[in-house]
Every structure is written in structure tokens, then in C-alpha cells.
Design an enzyme around this catalytic site. Structure first.
Site, PDB file in Angstrom:
ATOM      1  N   VAL A 140     -10.864   2.888  -3.663  1.00  0.00           N
ATOM      2  CA  VAL A 140     -10.469   2.374  -4.985  1.00  0.00           C
ATOM      3  C   VAL A 140     -11.463   1.273  -5.351  1.00  0.00           C
ATOM      4  CG1 VAL A 140      -8.682   1.270  -6.360  1.00  0.00           C
ATOM      5  CG2 VAL A 140      -8.032   2.928  -4.601  1.00  0.00           C
ATOM      6  N   ASP A 149       0.849  -1.198   0.000  1.00  0.00           N
ATOM      7  CA  ASP A 149       0.000   0.000   0.000  1.00  0.00           C
ATOM      8  C   ASP A 149       0.886   1.249   0.000  1.00  0.00           C
ATOM      9  OD1 ASP A 149      -3.225   0.483   0.971  1.00  0.00           O
ATOM     10  OD2 ASP A 149      -1.843   2.187   1.096  1.00  0.00           O
ATOM     11  N   ILE A 150       0.495   2.247  -0.779  1.00  0.00           N
ATOM     12  CA  ILE A 150       1.291   3.476  -0.905  1.00  0.00           C
ATOM     13  C   ILE A 150       1.249   4.305   0.387  1.00  0.00           C
ATOM     14  CG2 ILE A 150      -0.488   5.064  -1.791  1.00  0.00           C
ATOM     15  CD1 ILE A 150       1.544   5.825  -4.016  1.00  0.00           C
ATOM     16  N   ASN A 186     -13.141  -3.510   2.308  1.00  0.00           N
ATOM     17  CA  ASN A 186     -14.078  -2.402   2.452  1.00  0.00           C
ATOM     18  C   ASN A 186     -15.027  -2.366   1.261  1.00  0.00           C
ATOM     19  OD1 ASN A 186     -12.845  -1.446   4.837  1.00  0.00           O
ATOM     20  ND2 ASN A 186     -11.272  -0.389   3.638  1.00  0.00           N
ATOM     21  N   HIS A 215      -7.028  -6.003   2.249  1.00  0.00           N
ATOM     22  CA  HIS A 215      -5.935  -5.371   2.997  1.00  0.00           C
ATOM     23  C   HIS A 215      -5.342  -6.410   3.950  1.00  0.00           C
ATOM     24  CE1 HIS A 215      -6.994  -0.995   2.307  1.00  0.00           C
ATOM     25  NE2 HIS A 215      -8.179  -1.525   2.068  1.00  0.00           N
ATOM     26  N   HIS A 268     -10.153  -5.399  -3.244  1.00  0.00           N
ATOM     27  CA  HIS A 268      -8.827  -5.678  -2.704  1.00  0.00           C
ATOM     28  C   HIS A 268      -8.955  -6.116  -1.256  1.00  0.00           C
ATOM     29  CE1 HIS A 268      -9.822  -1.390  -2.470  1.00  0.00           C
ATOM     30  NE2 HIS A 268      -9.262  -1.403  -1.272  1.00  0.00           N
TER      31      HIS A 268
HETATM   32  P1  5GP Z   1      -9.811   1.267   0.262  1.00  0.00           P
HETATM   33  O1  5GP Z   1      -9.944   2.554   1.027  1.00  0.00           O
HETATM   34  O2  5GP Z   1     -10.464   1.357  -1.093  1.00  0.00           O
HETATM   35  O3  5GP Z   1     -10.236   0.042   1.019  1.00  0.00           O
HETATM   36  O4  5GP Z   1      -8.251   1.063   0.049  1.00  0.00           O
HETATM   37  C1  5GP Z   1      -7.545   1.622  -1.011  1.00  0.00           C
HETATM   38  C2  5GP Z   1      -6.093   1.571  -0.644  1.00  0.00           C
HETATM   39  O5  5GP Z   1      -5.341   1.859  -1.809  1.00  0.00           O
HETATM   40  C3  5GP Z   1      -5.684   2.608   0.410  1.00  0.00           C
HETATM   41  O6  5GP Z   1      -5.135   1.950   1.543  1.00  0.00           O
HETATM   42  C4  5GP Z   1      -4.663   3.483  -0.315  1.00  0.00           C
HETATM   43  O7  5GP Z   1      -3.591   3.888   0.511  1.00  0.00           O
HETATM   44  C5  5GP Z   1      -4.194   2.577  -1.432  1.00  0.00           C
HETATM   45  N1  5GP Z   1      -3.730   3.289  -2.624  1.00  0.00           N
HETATM   46  C6  5GP Z   1      -4.303   4.379  -3.204  1.00  0.00           C
HETATM   47  N2  5GP Z   1      -3.605   4.746  -4.286  1.00  0.00           N
HETATM   48  C7  5GP Z   1      -2.563   3.864  -4.387  1.00  0.00           C
HETATM   49  C8  5GP Z   1      -1.485   3.728  -5.320  1.00  0.00           C
HETATM   50  O8  5GP Z   1      -1.335   4.490  -6.291  1.00  0.00           O
HETATM   51  N3  5GP Z   1      -0.623   2.705  -5.116  1.00  0.00           N
HETATM   52  C9  5GP Z   1      -0.749   1.840  -4.062  1.00  0.00           C
HETATM   53  N4  5GP Z   1       0.166   0.888  -3.942  1.00  0.00           N
HETATM   54  N5  5GP Z   1      -1.753   1.940  -3.166  1.00  0.00           N
HETATM   55  C10 5GP Z   1      -2.659   2.928  -3.333  1.00  0.00           C
END
Ligand code: 5GP
Ligand code: ZN
Length: 114
Positions: A96, A30-31, A87, A102, A100
Site C-alpha cells: 500500500v 490491519d485487515i 516497508n 506496522h 505506514h
Molecule cells: P505493506 O505491505 O504495504 O507494508 O502493508 C500493507 C498492510 O495493509 C498489510 O499488512 C495489509 O494486510 C494491510 N491492508 C491491506 N488492505 C487493507 C484494508 O483494506 N484495511 C486494512 N485495515 N488493512 C489493509
């Protein structure tokens, strides 16, 4: 999906710090990590939300979870533990829209989550 961030990582259009690359599933760091280990496990197939899953994806979802468990074990977290989270949509904070898992590990976590 041409405008999907995780499809772009899958296709190498934007860089991903890959941890695992399989036929059906990818994993990358994760970034914006929320724990010492924060890995995202995605299917290669674009699926926007958990609501879009059908029975035919049961093996795929199983593989995503199993991969998260394998990475946790490989990184030495099996005994101390780790958290797996998925999520869905606004109230869970999905940002996103490509499903996915986590994998969070390496620190003690509170429950219930915020
Ligand atoms: P969500 O909030 O949809 O469950 O998780 C999305 C995750 O994607 C977040 O933890 C966020 O930090 C990660 N994320 C967003 N943009 C990027 C990216 O460009 N690269 C990577 N590796 N992770 C990302
Ligand atoms: Zn996608």
C-alpha cells in the site's frame, strides 16, 4: 490521492477499525493481522513511500513512532516487547503506497525478518 486505500480509510469511504484518530495521524487494525496485535499507523497526509519524506516531515514521522509506542504501552506490551516496521518499495514488500508504521505485538518474533 483518490485511488489510495489508506486515504479512503482516512476519509471514511471504506471502513477502518480505528484505534486512534489524531489531527495528523490515524491508527487502525490491519485487515490481515500477522500477530495478536497488528496496528497500522498512518499520516493523514498522503505520502507514497519513505523515499518521499523531506525534513519537514520529521515531526510527523516522530509522531507516528510515538503513537505506535503509546498504543503498544496501552495494550500492555511495553515490558514483553513489540516490533515496529516500515516497508519501502518492492524488496521490502510494500503493498500500500501510503506510508505506514506496522506495530506487531503479542507473540515472540524471529530475527532477521523474512
Ligand atoms: P505493506 O505491505 O504495504 O507494508 O502493508 C500493507 C498492510 O495493509 C498489510 O499488512 C495489509 O494486510 C494491510 N491492508 C491491506 N488492505 C487493507 C484494508 O483494506 N484495511 C486494512 N485495515 N488493512 C489493509
Ligand atoms: Zn493515501
Amino acid at each position: 490521492m483518490s485511488d489510495c486505500l489508506f486515504c479512503k480509510i482516512r476519509d471514511g469511504e471504506i471502513p477502518g477499525d480505528l484505534v486512534y484518530e489524531g489531527d495528523s495521524v490515524l491508527a487502525f487494525n490491519d485487515i490481515n493481522p500477522q500477530a495478536p496485535t497488528h496496528v497500522l499507523i498512518i499520516p493523514r497526509e498522503h505520502i507514497a513511500t519513505l523515499n518521499d519524506l523531506t525534513p519537514k516531515e520529521e515531526p510527523l514521522v516522530g509522531e507516528m513512532i510515538q503513537r505506535a509506542v503509546t498504543i503498544a504501552r496501552e495494550q500492555g506490551y511495553a515490558e514483553n516487547g513489540y516490533r515496529i516496521a516500515l516497508n519501502c518499495n518492492r524488496d521490502a514488500g510494500q503493498s500500500v503506497f501510503h506510508i505506514h508504521v506496522h506495530l506487531l505485538a503479542g507473540r515472540s518474533m524471529s530475527w532477521p525478518p523474512g
